[in-house]
Design a protein around this motif. Structure first.
Motif, short mmCIF file in Angstrom:
data_model
loop_
_atom_site.label_atom_id
_atom_site.label_comp_id
_atom_site.label_asym_id
_atom_site.label_seq_id
_atom_site.Cartn_x
_atom_site.Cartn_y
_atom_site.Cartn_z
N VAL A 169 0.86 -1.19 0.00
CA VAL A 169 0.00 0.00 0.00
C VAL A 169 0.89 1.24 0.00
O VAL A 169 1.59 1.51 0.98
N GLY A 185 3.35 6.19 3.85
CA GLY A 185 4.08 7.44 4.05
C GLY A 185 3.34 8.48 4.86
O GLY A 185 2.61 8.17 5.79
N ALA A 197 -0.15 9.09 -7.15
CA ALA A 197 0.90 9.04 -8.18
C ALA A 197 2.14 8.35 -7.62
O ALA A 197 2.47 8.52 -6.44
N ASN A 228 0.01 8.70 7.06
CA ASN A 228 -1.23 8.27 6.38
C ASN A 228 -1.71 6.96 6.99
O ASN A 228 -1.51 5.89 6.40
N ILE A 275 6.92 0.13 6.51
CA ILE A 275 8.24 0.62 6.10
C ILE A 275 8.14 2.10 5.75
O ILE A 275 7.06 2.61 5.45
N ALA A 287 -5.62 3.89 -6.71
CA ALA A 287 -6.30 2.82 -5.96
C ALA A 287 -6.08 3.04 -4.47
O ALA A 287 -5.23 2.38 -3.85
N PRO A 288 -6.80 4.00 -3.88
CA PRO A 288 -6.62 4.23 -2.44
C PRO A 288 -7.09 3.04 -1.61
O PRO A 288 -8.21 2.57 -1.81
N GLN A 318 15.25 23.17 -0.08
CA GLN A 318 15.44 22.78 -1.49
C GLN A 318 14.52 23.56 -2.39
O GLN A 318 14.90 24.08 -3.42
N PHE A 353 5.66 23.92 3.32
CA PHE A 353 6.52 22.78 3.68
C PHE A 353 6.62 22.74 5.19
O PHE A 353 7.66 23.02 5.76
N ALA A 385 16.51 7.38 0.99
CA ALA A 385 17.38 6.20 1.07
C ALA A 385 16.94 5.26 2.19
O ALA A 385 16.96 4.03 2.03
N ILE A 445 17.01 15.90 -5.55
CA ILE A 445 17.45 15.16 -4.37
C ILE A 445 18.96 15.04 -4.50
O ILE A 445 19.47 14.42 -5.43
N ALA A 484 9.64 3.84 -0.64
CA ALA A 484 9.67 2.60 0.15
C ALA A 484 8.83 1.51 -0.53
O ALA A 484 9.31 0.39 -0.75
N GLY A 485 7.59 1.84 -0.91
CA GLY A 485 6.72 0.85 -1.54
C GLY A 485 7.25 0.38 -2.88
O GLY A 485 7.17 -0.80 -3.22
N GLY A 529 5.90 7.58 -6.61
CA GLY A 529 6.99 8.45 -6.19
C GLY A 529 6.75 9.11 -4.84
O GLY A 529 7.70 9.53 -4.18
N GLY A 530 5.45 9.23 -4.45
CA GLY A 530 5.15 9.77 -3.13
C GLY A 530 5.72 11.17 -2.93
O GLY A 530 5.81 11.97 -3.87
N GLN A 531 6.14 11.46 -1.72
CA GLN A 531 6.68 12.78 -1.41
C GLN A 531 7.94 13.07 -2.22
O GLN A 531 8.18 14.18 -2.66
C1 LIG Z 1 9.49 18.39 -1.03
C2 LIG Z 1 10.25 17.25 -0.39
C3 LIG Z 1 11.61 17.12 -0.61
C4 LIG Z 1 12.31 16.05 -0.04
N1 LIG Z 1 13.64 15.96 -0.29
C5 LIG Z 1 14.31 14.89 0.19
C6 LIG Z 1 15.70 14.73 -0.11
O1 LIG Z 1 16.33 15.54 -0.78
N2 LIG Z 1 16.35 13.63 0.36
C7 LIG Z 1 15.70 12.69 1.11
O2 LIG Z 1 16.32 11.68 1.49
N3 LIG Z 1 14.38 12.82 1.45
C8 LIG Z 1 13.69 13.91 1.00
N4 LIG Z 1 12.36 14.06 1.32
C9 LIG Z 1 11.71 13.05 2.19
C10 LIG Z 1 11.35 11.81 1.35
O3 LIG Z 1 10.65 12.23 0.23
C11 LIG Z 1 10.52 10.83 2.18
O4 LIG Z 1 11.28 10.42 3.29
C12 LIG Z 1 10.17 9.59 1.34
O5 LIG Z 1 9.44 9.97 0.23
C13 LIG Z 1 9.38 8.58 2.16
O6 LIG Z 1 9.01 7.54 1.33
P1 LIG Z 1 7.76 6.61 1.65
O7 LIG Z 1 7.63 5.71 0.48
O8 LIG Z 1 7.90 6.03 2.99
O9 LIG Z 1 6.50 7.59 1.77
P2 LIG Z 1 5.87 8.61 0.76
O10 LIG Z 1 6.89 9.20 -0.11
O11 LIG Z 1 5.05 9.53 1.58
O12 LIG Z 1 4.92 7.72 -0.17
C14 LIG Z 1 3.77 7.13 0.32
C15 LIG Z 1 2.85 6.85 -0.83
O13 LIG Z 1 1.70 6.17 -0.34
C16 LIG Z 1 0.54 6.68 -0.96
N5 LIG Z 1 -0.59 6.41 -0.08
C17 LIG Z 1 -0.86 6.98 1.12
N6 LIG Z 1 -1.99 6.46 1.65
C18 LIG Z 1 -2.44 5.53 0.76
C19 LIG Z 1 -3.57 4.67 0.72
N7 LIG Z 1 -4.46 4.62 1.72
N8 LIG Z 1 -3.73 3.87 -0.36
C20 LIG Z 1 -2.83 3.89 -1.38
N9 LIG Z 1 -1.74 4.71 -1.41
C21 LIG Z 1 -1.55 5.51 -0.35
C22 LIG Z 1 0.84 8.15 -1.15
O14 LIG Z 1 0.05 8.73 -2.17
C23 LIG Z 1 2.33 8.12 -1.51
O15 LIG Z 1 2.51 8.01 -2.89
C24 LIG Z 1 11.63 15.11 0.78
C25 LIG Z 1 10.25 15.24 1.02
C26 LIG Z 1 9.57 16.31 0.45
C27 LIG Z 1 8.08 16.46 0.70
#
Ligand SMILES: Cc1cc2nc3c(=O)[nH]c(=O)nc-3n(C[C@H](O)[C@H](O)[C@H](O)COP(=O)(O)OP(=O)(O)OC[C@H]3O[C@@H](n4cnc5c(N)ncnc54)[C@H](O)[C@@H]3O)c2cc1C
Length: 569
Positions: free
Chosen positions: A241, A345, A268, A479, A532, A313-314, A392, A473, A544, A279, A246-247, A270-272
């Motif tokens: 999910v 995330g 979409a 979530n 994760i 697909a939430p 950034q 920001f 990372a 980066i 991470a996903g 790529g998430g955040q």
């Molecule tokens: C503007 C910005 C710049 C950043 N710059 C850096 C950087 O330079 N270096 C760095 O190391 N980190 C950076 N980060 C932090 C980094 O982006 C996050 O630590 C990383 O994206 C976390 O990854 P994640 O997959 O755990 O979560 P997320 O990236 O948050 O992804 C989670 C995904 O899950 C989806 N989701 C949530 N709920 C549901 C649901 N119920 N059903 C289906 N899908 C769902 C979301 O839409 C999202 O796509 C930055 C963050 C931001 C916002």
């Protein structure tokens, strides 16, 4: 390559023509025969239909195939001819999605047709050839995106909020589209005359197969372009999910190790991270990489390993009261899983201003990608936040905006931002830092945001800025609201507890550790459910780190699956 003139080859791809259209050698074609079937088509026959035909790859053996961009309004534009040794396919074909182009037999042709499943098997079995093929598929998608060719046609007056959200959804998912303003475009006007759109019907969306939809939901659009597939009703080894870093990492590693993987993403890939323009601290990219590019590569990689990615697909509920685990998706479909990986995330925090919702997408943004930056050209903008992501974005936007007002509540950036970013901000003349300051009011008009008022916390004095772009920001919340009733333990902030942390309360109740429940380090309080990345309690909120946990969880999944009774299907 036939020496016919290649039209509309974007300048940036010109230098990579050989990579965009590699010609396979006879030996290579011989090796490909085991992955496909030979077929003949007579002159003039349409081999592929944009928006309809789902296939893998077509290799021309004899004759010539004409490839044209095509959209649902019937506009066709010549791209290229594929002669012997050349192949027809782009990124969508890795997962058997509908074609974005028309392909027609220019004369009598003989081709090798490879299904999507076999295309994936081929690019894995043939490492060097596979690399050339996958690179060509990616470059062709870039070509379509840069030339706004094929794909969807969006018709609406500029500034329409639904249009902004839809184009942002499509851009974030790397899907081509073009926008027509009924005021300037004849075809758009004719469409409006026919469909008579009311104020809530914008945008009109023309799908590649010619279907026209009035202000469709993103799920309807996802279906019509194949981003949201019909999900097979089977027992998946892993349901992930969230397709953030991470996903996507779990998807790539689990898929490459032969597990059946379904990744559900609400908006979409790529998430955040995809929101980051550059980066710079991700290993192996000394000059930095945009979050979008990094995510795009991972998305293609996951598809290469046969991962089914469904967008949008939430996930709305996790059902873990009995075996197997089940995840409910928006719309009511329920998918069954042996294991579930929660990688949902975090979502962006919003300041407590009543009318903030009014301006989301109409002046208020939570990320700064090239799309938003271009909107800021030569304007003053306000940016709130003091963390790395804010730093950034401020540096990135200062390359477009005439001035960036950076607003923080604290007395400086030292405590919250990496030194390299603080130095860069100091060295950028058009960034002004406002300390001890907070946003207290937003005002706007029909076009959106028009004025931001901030207040100095020390003096209470207020000051207004006539700007129409405000970037926020100010951190993120996990979530996890959708997990409310499934027994997954969360901490006080709502982040998911894993490993011993997830069961320590239960252990305390047990007399000896021996009969205490055991959990793998990334496993939650519910067996077979893992967490994760940013959503996990105590995780390092970095790309990372998320990718690292995304990879590490796969061995824990294998260990869990190995413990399942042999009778498990
Ligand atoms: C503007 C910005 C710049 C950043 N710059 C850096 C950087 O330079 N270096 C760095 O190391 N980190 C950076 N980060 C932090 C980094 O982006 C996050 O630590 C990383 O994206 C976390 O990854 P994640 O997959 O755990 O979560 P997320 O990236 O948050 O992804 C989670 C995904 O899950 C989806 N989701 C949530 N709920 C549901 C649901 N119920 N059903 C289906 N899908 C769902 C979301 O839409 C999202 O796509 C930055 C963050 C931001 C916002």
């Amino acid at each position: 390559m036939s020496d016919t003139e290649v039209i509309s080859m974007p300048s940036t791809l010109e230098s990579r023509r050989h990579q965009l259209n590699p010609v396979l050698t006879e030996q290579e074609i011989k090796r490909l025969h085991r992955f496909g079937n030979v077929r003949q088509y007579a002159r003039g026959v349409r081999i592929l239909e944009a928006g309809h035909t789902c296939f893998g790859m077509i290799v021309t053996l004899q004759g010539t195939i004409t490839i044209c961009k095509y959209d649902g309004l019937g506009n066709s534009e010549f791209i290229i001819e594929h002669g012997p040794g050349e192949f027809t396919a782009e990124v969508s074909q890795l997962s058997g999605r509908p074609s974005l182009v028309n392909a027609t037999a220019k004369d009598d042709v003989e081709v090798l047709e490879v299904s999507a499943e076999n295309l994936r098997a081929l690019v894995i079995a043939e490492a060097e050839l596979g690399e050339r093929i996958v690179r060509a598929l990616i470059l062709r998608r870039v070509g379509l995106l840069e030339s706004e060719g094929g794909g969807l046609v969006l018709v609406a007056p500029p500034g329409n909020a639904c249009l902004f959200h839809l184009r942002s959804f499509l851009s974030s998912n790397g899907y081509p589209y073009r926008i027509l303003d009924p005021k300037d475009d004849e075809q758009a006007r004719a469409l409006c005359d026919y469909y008579q759109p009311g104020p809530d019907d914008w945008p009109l969306v023309v799908c590649p197969d010619g279907a026209v939809k009035k202000n469709p939901s993103h799920a309807e659009v996802g279906y019509c372009i194949g981003l949201l597939p019909v999900i097979e009703d089977k027992l998946w080894d892993v349901v992930v999910v969230g397709a953030g870093p991470a996903g996507l990492a779990t998807s790539v590693y689990a898929g490459s190790e032969g597990l059946s993987v379904l990744a559900l993403e609400q908006r979409a890939f790529g998430g955040q991270a995809a929101a980051s323009a550059r980066i710079e601290n991700y290993l192996g990219f000394p000059t930095g990489i945009s979050g979008g590019a990094l995510a795009g590569r991972a998305f293609v990689q996951a598809q290469k390993f046969g991962v089914e990615v469904a967008i949008p697909a939430p996930a709305t509920r996790l059902l873990c009261d009995s075996w197997p685990l089940r995840v409910e998706i928006d719309g009511g479909q329920v998918v069954r899983a042996k294991t579930v990986v929660l990688a949902s995330g975090a979502r962006y925090k919003r300041p407590g201003l009543d009318n903030i919702g009014e301006f989301e997408g109409r002046g208020i943004y939570f990320w700064a990608s090239p799309i938003e930056a271009k909107l800021c050209k030569s304007e003053e903008v306000v940016l709130v936040g003091g963390g790395n992501s804010a730093g950034q974005a401020a540096v990135f936007l200062s390359g477009y905006a005439s001035k960036v007002h950076m607003v923080i509540r604290g007395d400086g950036l030292k405590a919250t931002m990496s030194t390299y970013l603080i130095d860069r901000i100091k060295a950028t003349p058009n960034i002004e830092l406002h300390t001890h300051t907070e946003i207290v009011a937003l005002e706007g008009n029909d076009d959106g945001l028009a004025r931001v008022t901030f207040r100095c916390k020390d003096t209470g004095e207020t000051d207004s800025c006539d700007v129409c772009r405000l970037f926020l920001f100010i951190g993120a919340d996990p979530n996890t609201a959708w997990l409310a009733d499934c027994g997954v333990e969360v901490d006080a902030q709502g982040f998911i507890r894993t490993g011993f942390d997830a069961i320590k309360d239960q252990c305390r109740a047990k007399m000896t550790l021996a009969d205490a429940p055991q959990r793998a380090p990334l496993e939650t309080s519910v067996p077979g459910v893992f967490a994760i990345g940013d959503v996990r309690s105590g995780s390092t909120k970095r790309v990372a780190a998320g990718v690292g946990e995304g990879a590490a969880v796969v061995s824990q999944i294998h260990a869990f699956l190995a413990k399942l009774p042999l009778t498990t299907p």
